[in-house]
Design a protein around this motif. Structure first.
Motif, PDB file in Angstrom:
ATOM      1  N   THR A   1     138.940 -68.824 -20.947  1.00 32.78           N
ATOM      2  CA  THR A   1     137.963 -68.430 -19.967  1.00 32.78           C
ATOM      3  C   THR A   1     137.796 -67.301 -19.538  1.00 32.78           C
ATOM      4  O   THR A   1     137.037 -66.574 -19.113  1.00 32.78           O
ATOM      5  CB  THR A   1     137.998 -69.437 -18.557  1.00 32.78           C
ATOM      6  N   GLN A   2     138.904 -66.367 -20.099  1.00 35.72           N
ATOM      7  CA  GLN A   2     138.925 -64.672 -19.461  1.00 35.72           C
ATOM      8  C   GLN A   2     139.782 -63.874 -20.518  1.00 35.72           C
ATOM      9  O   GLN A   2     140.380 -64.489 -21.582  1.00 35.72           O
ATOM     10  CB  GLN A   2     140.054 -64.840 -18.411  1.00 35.72           C
ATOM     11  N   MET A   3     139.522 -62.685 -20.574  1.00 35.73           N
ATOM     12  CA  MET A   3     140.133 -61.427 -21.423  1.00 35.73           C
ATOM     13  C   MET A   3     140.187 -60.369 -20.762  1.00 35.73           C
ATOM     14  O   MET A   3     139.427 -60.219 -19.632  1.00 35.73           O
ATOM     15  CB  MET A   3     139.253 -61.488 -22.697  1.00 35.73           C
ATOM     16  N   SER A   4     141.375 -59.572 -20.777  1.00 37.97           N
ATOM     17  CA  SER A   4     141.499 -58.504 -20.340  1.00 37.97           C
ATOM     18  C   SER A   4     142.212 -57.330 -21.238  1.00 37.97           C
ATOM     19  O   SER A   4     142.859 -57.745 -22.032  1.00 37.97           O
ATOM     20  CB  SER A   4     142.286 -58.560 -18.931  1.00 37.97           C
ATOM     21  N   MET A   5     142.193 -56.169 -20.678  1.00 29.15           N
ATOM     22  CA  MET A   5     142.866 -55.015 -21.426  1.00 29.15           C
ATOM     23  C   MET A   5     143.737 -54.256 -20.558  1.00 29.15           C
ATOM     24  O   MET A   5     142.990 -54.011 -19.500  1.00 29.15           O
ATOM     25  CB  MET A   5     142.370 -54.667 -22.345  1.00 29.15           C
ATOM     26  N   VAL A   6     144.900 -53.688 -20.616  1.00 32.88           N
ATOM     27  CA  VAL A   6     145.678 -52.855 -19.768  1.00 32.88           C
ATOM     28  C   VAL A   6     146.068 -51.787 -20.476  1.00 32.88           C
ATOM     29  O   VAL A   6     146.614 -51.875 -21.588  1.00 32.88           O
ATOM     30  CB  VAL A   6     146.678 -53.567 -19.050  1.00 32.88           C
ATOM     31  N   THR A   7     145.742 -50.491 -20.063  1.00 31.96           N
ATOM     32  CA  THR A   7     146.045 -49.029 -20.339  1.00 31.96           C
ATOM     33  C   THR A   7     147.085 -48.452 -19.544  1.00 31.96           C
ATOM     34  O   THR A   7     147.475 -49.217 -18.510  1.00 31.96           O
ATOM     35  CB  THR A   7     144.941 -48.070 -20.577  1.00 31.96           C
ATOM     36  N   HIS A   8     147.551 -47.456 -19.625  1.00 29.25           N
ATOM     37  CA  HIS A   8     148.354 -46.769 -18.726  1.00 29.25           C
ATOM     38  C   HIS A   8     147.765 -46.764 -17.526  1.00 29.25           C
ATOM     39  O   HIS A   8     148.320 -46.897 -16.287  1.00 29.25           O
ATOM     40  CB  HIS A   8     149.005 -45.367 -19.175  1.00 29.25           C
ATOM     41  N   ASN A   9     146.353 -46.354 -17.278  1.00 26.67           N
ATOM     42  CA  ASN A   9     145.684 -46.049 -16.255  1.00 26.67           C
ATOM     43  C   ASN A   9     144.921 -47.030 -15.645  1.00 26.67           C
ATOM     44  O   ASN A   9     144.722 -47.394 -14.249  1.00 26.67           O
ATOM     45  CB  ASN A   9     144.987 -44.829 -16.185  1.00 26.67           C
ATOM     46  N   TYR A  10     144.274 -47.988 -16.527  1.00 24.31           N
ATOM     47  CA  TYR A  10     143.323 -48.849 -16.337  1.00 24.31           C
ATOM     48  C   TYR A  10     143.366 -50.261 -16.442  1.00 24.31           C
ATOM     49  O   TYR A  10     144.186 -50.491 -17.645  1.00 24.31           O
ATOM     50  CB  TYR A  10     141.981 -48.484 -16.628  1.00 24.31           C
TER      51      TYR A  10
ATOM     52  N   LEU B   1     146.629 -46.777 -11.250  1.00 23.27           N
ATOM     53  CA  LEU B   1     147.685 -45.743 -10.825  1.00 23.27           C
ATOM     54  C   LEU B   1     147.534 -45.515  -9.183  1.00 23.27           C
ATOM     55  O   LEU B   1     148.388 -45.285  -8.432  1.00 23.27           O
ATOM     56  CB  LEU B   1     147.685 -44.450 -11.648  1.00 23.27           C
ATOM     57  N   ASN B   2     146.136 -45.861  -8.687  1.00 23.94           N
ATOM     58  CA  ASN B   2     145.779 -45.512  -7.443  1.00 23.94           C
ATOM     59  C   ASN B   2     145.439 -46.878  -6.589  1.00 23.94           C
ATOM     60  O   ASN B   2     144.991 -46.788  -5.522  1.00 23.94           O
ATOM     61  CB  ASN B   2     144.607 -44.574  -7.306  1.00 23.94           C
ATOM     62  N   ASP B   3     145.582 -48.165  -7.438  1.00 20.30           N
ATOM     63  CA  ASP B   3     145.083 -49.418  -6.807  1.00 20.30           C
ATOM     64  C   ASP B   3     145.973 -50.385  -7.415  1.00 20.30           C
ATOM     65  O   ASP B   3     145.575 -51.287  -8.080  1.00 20.30           O
ATOM     66  CB  ASP B   3     143.604 -49.559  -7.044  1.00 20.30           C
ATOM     67  N   LYS B   4     147.233 -50.287  -6.943  1.00 22.50           N
ATOM     68  CA  LYS B   4     148.194 -51.219  -7.614  1.00 22.50           C
ATOM     69  C   LYS B   4     147.757 -52.629  -7.280  1.00 22.50           C
ATOM     70  O   LYS B   4     148.354 -53.637  -8.055  1.00 22.50           O
ATOM     71  CB  LYS B   4     149.594 -51.026  -7.284  1.00 22.50           C
TER      72      LYS B   4
END
Length: 106
Positions: free
Chosen positions: A36-45, A61-64
């Motif tokens: 039901t979901q998918m996501s990706m994480v980079t260093h910043n986003y 980085l600005n909204d942990k």
């Protein structure tokens, strides 16, 4: 170590530079998915599709705590990350269907 690896795509990276403290930034992205979901994480986003239809974007980085969805103010970044995420999802489907592995008879 001199190990010979089979010819096929690999979904991981060498973690020794991170363990040795020589890797300060994650190369590429890490993808996640459930039905039901998918996501990706980079260093910043972090790009997340909580329903596999819409997308949310967070600046890690600005909204942990991921409280401010910035997708509306960064549509180009959302589209770029969405394209990479969907390519990764298709690659996973290909692997799940045996596309990354040679037949025993080959």
């Amino acid at each position: 170590m001199g190990l010979e690896l089979p010819e096929r795509p690999y979904d991981g990276i060498n973690l020794m530079p991170a363990i040795d403290g020589k890797m300060m930034k994650r190369p590429g992205f890490i993808g996640f998915q459930i039905p039901t979901q998918m996501s990706m994480v980079t260093h910043n986003y972090k790009l997340i599709s909580p329903d596999r239809k819409g997308y949310e974007l967070y600046d890690l980085l600005n909204d942990k705590y991921e409280k401010e969805n910035i997708a509306a103010t960064h549509p180009d970044l959302v589209e770029k990350m969405k394209k990479e995420l969907l390519q990764w999802v298709e690659s996973c489907k290909n692997s799940d269907n045996g596309g990354d592995y040679k037949d025993e008879d080959d």
